[in-house]
Design an enzyme around this catalytic site. Structure first.
Site, short mmCIF file in Angstrom:
data_model
loop_
_atom_site.label_atom_id
_atom_site.label_comp_id
_atom_site.label_asym_id
_atom_site.label_seq_id
_atom_site.Cartn_x
_atom_site.Cartn_y
_atom_site.Cartn_z
N ASP A 13 0.85 -1.18 0.00
CA ASP A 13 0.00 0.00 0.00
C ASP A 13 0.89 1.24 0.00
O ASP A 13 2.09 1.16 0.33
CB ASP A 13 -0.90 -0.04 1.24
CG ASP A 13 -1.80 1.17 1.35
OD1 ASP A 13 -2.45 1.52 0.34
OD2 ASP A 13 -1.84 1.78 2.44
N ASP A 15 -0.43 5.05 0.78
CA ASP A 15 -0.81 6.05 1.78
C ASP A 15 -0.90 5.42 3.17
O ASP A 15 -1.65 4.47 3.38
CB ASP A 15 -2.15 6.68 1.41
CG ASP A 15 -2.08 7.46 0.11
OD1 ASP A 15 -1.18 8.32 0.00
OD2 ASP A 15 -2.90 7.21 -0.79
N ASP A 183 -1.73 -1.03 5.97
CA ASP A 183 -2.01 -0.37 7.24
C ASP A 183 -3.49 -0.34 7.61
O ASP A 183 -3.83 -0.18 8.78
CB ASP A 183 -1.48 1.06 7.21
CG ASP A 183 -2.30 1.96 6.30
OD1 ASP A 183 -2.33 1.71 5.07
OD2 ASP A 183 -2.94 2.90 6.81
#
Length: 300
Positions: A13, A15, A183
């Site tokens: 990922d 961001d 996240d």
């Protein structure tokens, strides 16, 4: 010499994972709809009132600035994970394919990587994300969605496609090892397709893994990821010699091997983040490998 001969593909990922902030949030809060409206829209996604794609189109549509003006704000506010560049260089040195997989917009992610890493190093990173139509005067920012789903980008399908491509280039009898780093709960569709899952500590993906007893490796920095991946590679080589199933193996994610053609790969139905908890299925058991730090906080 590489500590393993197995083909390894890493998806991460962007961001909140490679960068500590969210590129979209930086733009929307400073130059678009504003933080208050953006938080309200985020809540509408979480409750299922509106789809991620619908809300994202409103957020991106609120921008009325040229791309370069938006990038100046991002360059000032974004912070890259301090261990990321070393980890990426480790991947290059060990022939590990590294891919960014994101619900964001490819032109923005490419510009950010080019700036923070340099164009030469950034060119080694494939970005799997939505495209965008951004007018030169900034009067319109329009996402061009990768998939026709409520999420706009079905990350699970993209990882599945990446696994199939890796298998095509693998040696006979070799099953590629797929790593995912994320996240948030929005990463779950992609995370379930990986053999090894890394979740940033203290954020929603880790919380979900703990709540649902999902095996994962927690990390604070990509320096942690690098250390764990090195251990996984050595363990795999010792146990398997790089042939057959990896020492870390997700049987459900590897169901693609039962399908006769790449065209027949099933296209999983994407769900908005609010519905992912209901749709998320994880393998009932994994292989014996335990990382050097922890399969974090997951009761046996």
């Amino acid at each position: 010499m590489s500590p393993t001969t197995r083909k390894i593909v890493c998806f991460s990922d962007f961001d909140g994972t490679i960068f500590m902030q969210d590129t979209g949030h930086v733009l929307f809060d400073n130059l678009g709809c504003g933080e208050e409206r953006r938080r309200l829209l985020d809540e509408q996604i979480k409750t299922g009132e509106r789809s991620f794609r619908d809300v994202s189109e409103e957020m991106w549509g609120s921008l009325r600035v040229p791309f370069e003006d938006g990038f100046q704000i991002m360059e000032k506010e974004l912070e890259i994970d301090p261990g990321f560049q070393e980890f990426h260089q480790f991947c290059v040195a060990n022939d590990i394919d590294f891919n960014v997989i994101s619900a964001g917009l490819k032109p923005i992610l490419r510009k950010v990587l080019d700036t923070f890493l340099g164009e030469h190093e950034a060119s080694r990173i494939q970005i799997v994300a939505n495209d965008a139509d951004i007018r030169s005067d900034g009067s319109e920012w329009k996402p061009i969605w990768r998939h026709d789903t409520e999420l706009g980008h079905d990350k699970a399908l993209s990882v599945k496609e990446g696994r199939a491509l890796a298998a095509e280039s693998a040696l006979d009898g070799e099953i590629p090892l797929i790593i995912f780093i994320g996240d948030g709960v929005s990463d779950l569709p992609a995370a379930r397709e990986a053999d090894v899952l890394f979740a940033r500590r203290g954020l929603r993906l880790e919380e979900y893994c703990i709540e649902n007893k999902i095996p994962y490796i927690g990390f604070d920095s990509f320096a942690d990821v690098k250390r764990e991946v090195e251990a996984i590679m050595k363990e795999d080589q010792q146990k398997t010699g790089g042939v057959g199933k990896p020492a870390r193996f997700n049987p459900r994610a590897n169901m693609w091997r039962r399908i006769s053609s790449k065209q027949a790969i099933p296209q999983f139905v994407a769900a908005t983040p609010s519905r992912e908890d209901k749709m998320f299925l994880w393998p009932e058991s994994f292989s014996e490998y335990h990382p050097t730090s922890q399969m974090n906080n997951v009761p046996a």
